[in-house]
Design a protein around this motif. Structure first.
Motif, PDB file in Angstrom:
ATOM      1  N   MET A   1      -8.077   1.326  -5.266  1.00  0.00           N
ATOM      2  CA  MET A   1      -6.926   2.137  -5.595  1.00  0.00           C
ATOM      3  C   MET A   1      -6.940   3.548  -5.129  1.00  0.00           C
ATOM      4  O   MET A   1      -5.774   4.316  -4.673  1.00  0.00           O
ATOM      5  CB  MET A   1      -7.018   2.041  -7.321  1.00  0.00           C
ATOM      6  CG  MET A   1      -5.670   2.927  -7.900  1.00  0.00           C
ATOM      7  SD  MET A   1      -4.274   1.821  -7.648  1.00  0.00           S
ATOM      8  CE  MET A   1      -3.034   3.099  -8.417  1.00  0.00           C
ATOM      9  N   ASP A   2      -8.198   4.077  -5.095  1.00  0.00           N
ATOM     10  CA  ASP A   2      -8.460   5.657  -4.368  1.00  0.00           C
ATOM     11  C   ASP A   2      -8.009   5.586  -3.130  1.00  0.00           C
ATOM     12  O   ASP A   2      -7.484   6.609  -2.689  1.00  0.00           O
ATOM     13  CB  ASP A   2     -10.019   5.723  -4.892  1.00  0.00           C
ATOM     14  CG  ASP A   2     -10.436   6.008  -6.165  1.00  0.00           C
ATOM     15  OD1 ASP A   2      -9.395   6.365  -6.813  1.00  0.00           O
ATOM     16  OD2 ASP A   2     -11.543   6.037  -6.400  1.00  0.00           O
ATOM     17  N   THR A   3      -8.385   4.641  -2.590  1.00  0.00           N
ATOM     18  CA  THR A   3      -7.815   4.640  -0.882  1.00  0.00           C
ATOM     19  C   THR A   3      -6.348   4.860  -0.553  1.00  0.00           C
ATOM     20  O   THR A   3      -5.804   5.439  -0.008  1.00  0.00           O
ATOM     21  CB  THR A   3      -8.179   3.224  -0.316  1.00  0.00           C
ATOM     22  OG1 THR A   3      -9.781   3.128  -0.404  1.00  0.00           O
ATOM     23  CG2 THR A   3      -7.853   3.457   1.241  1.00  0.00           C
ATOM     24  N   VAL A   7      -4.226   7.716   1.032  1.00  0.00           N
ATOM     25  CA  VAL A   7      -3.339   7.554   2.087  1.00  0.00           C
ATOM     26  C   VAL A   7      -1.905   8.162   1.785  1.00  0.00           C
ATOM     27  O   VAL A   7      -1.248   8.881   2.666  1.00  0.00           O
ATOM     28  CB  VAL A   7      -3.238   5.919   2.469  1.00  0.00           C
ATOM     29  CG1 VAL A   7      -2.317   5.516   3.503  1.00  0.00           C
ATOM     30  CG2 VAL A   7      -4.773   5.567   3.065  1.00  0.00           C
ATOM     31  N   LEU A   8      -1.538   8.005   0.473  1.00  0.00           N
ATOM     32  CA  LEU A   8      -0.274   8.451   0.011  1.00  0.00           C
ATOM     33  C   LEU A   8      -0.376  10.037   0.356  1.00  0.00           C
ATOM     34  O   LEU A   8       0.600  10.670   0.771  1.00  0.00           O
ATOM     35  CB  LEU A   8       0.172   8.054  -1.184  1.00  0.00           C
ATOM     36  CG  LEU A   8       0.600   6.652  -1.171  1.00  0.00           C
ATOM     37  CD1 LEU A   8       0.694   6.214  -2.777  1.00  0.00           C
ATOM     38  CD2 LEU A   8       1.594   6.313  -0.388  1.00  0.00           C
ATOM     39  N   GLY A   9      -1.521  10.668  -0.295  1.00  0.00           N
ATOM     40  CA  GLY A   9      -1.493  12.044  -0.200  1.00  0.00           C
ATOM     41  C   GLY A   9      -1.568  12.586   1.356  1.00  0.00           C
ATOM     42  O   GLY A   9      -1.030  13.668   1.815  1.00  0.00           O
ATOM     43  N   SER A  62     -11.125  13.705   0.851  1.00  0.00           N
ATOM     44  CA  SER A  62     -11.509  12.653  -0.294  1.00  0.00           C
ATOM     45  C   SER A  62     -11.923  11.184   0.464  1.00  0.00           C
ATOM     46  O   SER A  62     -12.648  10.432  -0.273  1.00  0.00           O
ATOM     47  CB  SER A  62     -10.468  12.608  -1.342  1.00  0.00           C
ATOM     48  OG  SER A  62     -10.335  13.915  -1.964  1.00  0.00           O
ATOM     49  N   LEU A  63     -11.039  10.850   1.384  1.00  0.00           N
ATOM     50  CA  LEU A  63     -11.015   9.620   1.949  1.00  0.00           C
ATOM     51  C   LEU A  63     -12.507   9.521   2.702  1.00  0.00           C
ATOM     52  O   LEU A  63     -13.396   8.474   2.670  1.00  0.00           O
ATOM     53  CB  LEU A  63      -9.793   9.392   2.917  1.00  0.00           C
ATOM     54  CG  LEU A  63      -9.806   7.974   3.373  1.00  0.00           C
ATOM     55  CD1 LEU A  63      -9.351   7.028   2.155  1.00  0.00           C
ATOM     56  CD2 LEU A  63      -8.616   7.842   4.421  1.00  0.00           C
ATOM     57  N   VAL A  64     -12.959  10.559   3.155  1.00  0.00           N
ATOM     58  CA  VAL A  64     -14.175  10.500   4.187  1.00  0.00           C
ATOM     59  C   VAL A  64     -15.327  10.676   3.229  1.00  0.00           C
ATOM     60  O   VAL A  64     -16.401   9.920   3.374  1.00  0.00           O
ATOM     61  CB  VAL A  64     -14.276  11.490   5.251  1.00  0.00           C
ATOM     62  CG1 VAL A  64     -15.368  11.488   6.022  1.00  0.00           C
ATOM     63  CG2 VAL A  64     -12.937  11.236   6.178  1.00  0.00           C
TER      64      VAL A  64
END
Length: 66
Positions: A1-3, A7-9, A62-64
């Motif tokens: 869900m965080d991913t 990605v939407l961000g 945040s993704l990395v």
């Protein structure tokens, strides 16, 4: 869900960056300056670039990092 949220961000940040340079019906609806500033003009368009860089940069971080 965080991913998915990250990605939407990233996509929204890229949309704002693109809205700073390109005039399009869809991109005009996504402009942040049009939502916040009472009378948006071409001079307020760079606000989208700054906010888009911040949103996309934070989402990439945040993704990395996460």
């Amino acid at each position: 869900m965080d991913t998915i949220v990250n990605v939407l961000g990233i996509l929204y940040g890229l949309t704002l960056i693109l809205a700073a340079f390109v005039r399009n019906r869809v991109l005009e609806a996504m402009r942040v300056d049009a939502l916040v500033i009472p009378n948006p003009t071409e001079k307020t368009r760079p606000v989208n670039l700054v906010i888009g860089l911040l949103i996309a940069g934070y989402a990439i971080y945040s993704l990395v990092a996460g």
